[in-house]
Write an enzyme that holds these catalytic residues in place. Structure first.
Site, mmCIF file in Angstrom:
data_model
loop_
_atom_site.group_PDB
_atom_site.id
_atom_site.type_symbol
_atom_site.label_atom_id
_atom_site.label_comp_id
_atom_site.label_asym_id
_atom_site.label_seq_id
_atom_site.Cartn_x
_atom_site.Cartn_y
_atom_site.Cartn_z
ATOM 1 N N LYS A 116 41.247 42.555 44.808
ATOM 2 C CA LYS A 116 42.407 42.671 43.923
ATOM 3 C C LYS A 116 42.241 43.939 43.094
ATOM 4 C CE LYS A 116 44.586 40.510 39.846
ATOM 5 N NZ LYS A 116 44.722 39.301 38.993
ATOM 6 N N ASP A 174 46.618 44.750 33.876
ATOM 7 C CA ASP A 174 47.482 43.576 33.949
ATOM 8 C C ASP A 174 48.028 43.245 32.562
ATOM 9 O OD1 ASP A 174 48.810 41.277 34.557
ATOM 10 O OD2 ASP A 174 47.003 40.054 34.924
ATOM 11 N N LYS A 185 51.499 39.287 28.389
ATOM 12 C CA LYS A 185 50.341 38.610 27.788
ATOM 13 C C LYS A 185 50.320 38.895 26.296
ATOM 14 C CE LYS A 185 47.030 39.055 31.656
ATOM 15 N NZ LYS A 185 46.766 37.641 31.921
ATOM 16 N N ASP A 196 41.017 44.112 35.708
ATOM 17 C CA ASP A 196 41.691 43.325 36.742
ATOM 18 C C ASP A 196 41.651 43.977 38.125
ATOM 19 O OD1 ASP A 196 42.757 40.837 37.072
ATOM 20 O OD2 ASP A 196 44.831 41.452 36.740
ATOM 21 N N ASP A 245 52.957 37.174 35.498
ATOM 22 C CA ASP A 245 51.526 37.327 35.212
ATOM 23 C C ASP A 245 50.666 36.735 36.335
ATOM 24 O OD1 ASP A 245 49.332 38.148 33.835
ATOM 25 O OD2 ASP A 245 49.405 36.542 32.315
ATOM 26 N N GLU A 287 50.333 37.786 39.258
ATOM 27 C CA GLU A 287 50.619 38.922 40.146
ATOM 28 C C GLU A 287 49.535 39.158 41.183
ATOM 29 O OE1 GLU A 287 49.042 39.178 37.359
ATOM 30 O OE2 GLU A 287 47.387 40.457 37.978
ATOM 31 N N ARG A 340 47.776 37.255 43.114
ATOM 32 C CA ARG A 340 47.912 36.557 44.398
ATOM 33 C C ARG A 340 48.954 37.226 45.291
ATOM 34 N NH1 ARG A 340 49.070 31.041 41.341
ATOM 35 N NH2 ARG A 340 47.757 32.183 39.869
HETATM 36 N N1 BES Z 1 44.227 38.767 35.731
HETATM 37 C C1 BES Z 1 44.584 37.460 35.327
HETATM 38 C C2 BES Z 1 43.423 36.475 35.353
HETATM 39 C C3 BES Z 1 42.271 36.740 34.438
HETATM 40 C C4 BES Z 1 42.171 36.078 33.226
HETATM 41 C C5 BES Z 1 41.248 37.586 34.801
HETATM 42 C C6 BES Z 1 41.097 36.284 32.397
HETATM 43 C C7 BES Z 1 40.162 37.813 33.967
HETATM 44 C C8 BES Z 1 40.082 37.148 32.769
HETATM 45 C C9 BES Z 1 45.691 36.934 36.233
HETATM 46 O O1 BES Z 1 46.532 37.876 36.787
HETATM 47 C C10 BES Z 1 46.529 36.023 35.414
HETATM 48 O O2 BES Z 1 47.146 36.490 34.495
HETATM 49 N N2 BES Z 1 46.546 34.758 35.780
HETATM 50 C C11 BES Z 1 47.321 33.787 35.080
HETATM 51 C C12 BES Z 1 48.031 32.944 36.116
HETATM 52 C C13 BES Z 1 49.064 32.030 35.545
HETATM 53 C C14 BES Z 1 50.226 32.841 34.983
HETATM 54 C C15 BES Z 1 49.534 31.116 36.619
HETATM 55 C C16 BES Z 1 46.380 32.940 34.233
HETATM 56 O O3 BES Z 1 45.258 32.688 34.698
HETATM 57 O O4 BES Z 1 46.739 32.590 33.139
HETATM 58 ZN ZN ZN Z 2 45.807 39.759 36.991
HETATM 59 MN MN MN Z 3 48.167 38.343 35.473
#
Ligand code: BES
Ligand code: ZN
Ligand code: MN
Length: 490
Positions: A254, A259, A266, A277, A336, A338, A340
């Site tokens: 990834k 992000d 966020k 990220d 957010d 994104e 996947r």
């Molecule tokens: N990049 C984040 C996940 C992340 C969180 C990485 C903390 C490192 C530290 C990812 O893109 C994300 O924002 N995921 C969301 C998904 C949700 C919106 C379904 C999450 O985990 O809150």
């Molecule tokens: Zn992310």
């Molecule tokens: Mn995200």
């Protein structure tokens, strides 16, 4: 960093810092036996050890100046516990960290009374370098130089182990630097440029720009990328061995260079470290660097989508339906989620290459951090054999992985109302439903997804790791590939 071997006595070893691994003993006074080679300085040190109650417990330390009584300027005793390989790794990591804190240029490392085998020697070099790493290039003052020489005293010379360890170190440090660099420096185009910089006779690199990504039908990468002023890139690196390949591995990462969450923005706290990220892509690039250095008899394809997830007038929106590279229609419920979407297109592309095994790395979910914390990466796979192999290689590499379930039972959670699937599966089991989403984009049985959201970036120091990027999984993946190249069977 240069690694050398010396046969000098500990007392005569010249170094800015002499680090001695001390196995656990019942009382501080017993420490003297391990230090015997230090001559009359041993008694003085043993007295300090008694005072400080230092008994060689794993990861405990005792540092002291030497006042010119031995050749080294400073001494550090590090407990190695019963002397297992994990503790040699921990002791060397502490040595590296201490050396950096003091700006020691030449460091001598000894484990008196113990025989350091090849496996332990590699672990020691890797961990020393890991502890010695600190990203301070943007500090105007107070910078301390990393060590430029690590000298093992009383350890059998093994230059093959040295060069293998240093190949991994180079790959891991590249991954750490890429993660630590601000997102203003590492953006999709510049990350692709780093991959291009690794091109050689054996490593071919192909980069697709935004137009090519759209024309190829990679709707996930294109959709996430279109909100940013920095256009996305798709990168495919291939390492081809000189002789016949004993296997074929594909790695996917990834590469979200920042992000922000997109329109599902966020909060500031959660966004602060989101330059990390792209740690999956960084690990894949680092592994390719290490693999090119080791030259194993394995074909390796490395693929990553590099995008910046931003809110703007051109961003993808909630309720949009993206047509992915494999034709599936994804309904967007949260911009957010994104990663996947970016990975999905990469997984489909990697599947077309028909590798024997496919592993993706991604800082995919906060849920993985909640579940497993800073040390363990979450492994998802339907293959028991691949799970076992990755766990074994991670064990050798001194990295933490933990297998998680990938149950069809939860598939309903990503069913969509308008499209085929949606890009979120709810709060419960968020890391699992993200993995189930990815599973829709590869037909390979021998696929594993590793959610590195916890270990990829440390908010504060952990063990001998400085805060920031860790380069997690570079060593595990590289050892895996190396092992396939060494064995005659696939
Ligand atoms: N990049 C984040 C996940 C992340 C969180 C990485 C903390 C490192 C530290 C990812 O893109 C994300 O924002 N995921 C969301 C998904 C949700 C919106 C379904 C999450 O985990 O809150
Ligand atoms: Zn992310
Ligand atoms: Mn995200």
């Amino acid at each position: 960093m240069r690694v050398a071997f010396a046969a000098s006595s500990l007392a005569q070893t010249k170094a800015d810092l002499l680090v001695i691994g001390v196995p656990a003993v019942s009382a501080s006074a017993d420490v003297a036996a391990t230090l015997a080679d230090l001559g009359d300085f041993a008694a003085a040190l043993a007295a300090v050890a008694t005072d400080e109650e230092f008994t060689g417990k794993p990861a405990s330390t005792l540092g002291a100046p030497t006042y010119g009584r031995i050749a080294a300027g400073r001494i550090l005793l590090v407990g190695t516990g019963p002397g297992a390989v994990a503790d040699v790794r921990a002791a060397a990591g502490i040595a590296g960290k201490e050396a950096r804190a003091r700006g020691a240029k030449t460091v001598a490392l000894a484990f008196p009374g113990a025989t350091v085998n090849t496996v332990e020697l590699r672990a020691a070099i890797e961990a020393f370098a890991e502890g010695n790493y600190k990203f301070d290039k943007y500090k105007s003052t107070g910078r301390k130089a990393p060590a430029d020489a690590l000298v093992f005293v009383g350890v059998n010379e093994d230059m093959d182990a040295v060069s293998r360890a240093l190949a991994l170190v180079a790959g891991q440090e590249l991954a750490r630097d890429l993660v630590n660099e601000p997102a203003d420096t590492i953006y999709p185009e510049s990350l692709a440029q780093v991959a291009l910089g690794l091109a050689s006779d054996r490593v071919k690199v192909v980069v697709l720009d935004e137009t090519a990504i759209r024309e190829k039908g990679m709707g996930g990468i294109y959709g996430v990328g279109k909100g940013s002023a920095r256009p996305p890139r798709f990168v495919h690196m291939t390492y081809t061995p000189a002789g016949e390949a004993k296997g074929h591995i594909a790695l996917v990462g990834k590469g979200v260079t920042f992000d922000s969450g997109g329109l599902s923005l966020k909060p500031s706290d959660g966004m602060m470290t989101m330059r990390c990220d792209m740690a999956g892509a960084a690990a894949v690039i680092g592994a390719m660097k290490a693999i090119a250095g080791l030259a194993p008899a394995v074909r390796v394809d490395a693929i990553f989508g590099a995008v910046e997830n931003m809110p703007s007038g051109t961003s993808y929106k909630l309720g949009d339906i993206l047509t992915m590279y494999n034709g599936k229609k994804v309904e967007i419920h949260n911009t957010d989620a994104e990663g996947r979407l970016v990975l999905a297109d990469c997984l489909t592309y990697a599947t077309e290459l028909k590798p024997d095994a496919l592993v993706d790395l991604a800082t995919l979910t906060g849920a993985a951090v909640v579940a497993l914390g800073d040390w363990y990466s979450a492994v998802y796979t339907r293959s028991d054999a691949l799970a076992a192999t990755l766990a074994a290689r991670a064990g050798e590499a001194g990295e933490g992985v933990w297998r998680m379930p990938l149950p069809d039972l939860y598939k309903d959670k990503i069913k969509a109302e308008w499209g085929d699937i949606k890009n979120v599966g709810g709060r419960a089991g968020g890391s699992i439903t993200a993995a189930l989403f990815l599973a829709e984009f590869t037909t390979l049985e021998n696929w594993a997804h590793i959610d590195i959201a916890g270990p990829a970036f440390l908010d504060s120091a952990l063990m001998h790791y400085a805060p920031g990027g860790t380069g997690t999984m570079v060593r595990t993946l590289t050892r895996w590939v190396e092992g396939i190249g060494d064995s005659s069977a696939k």
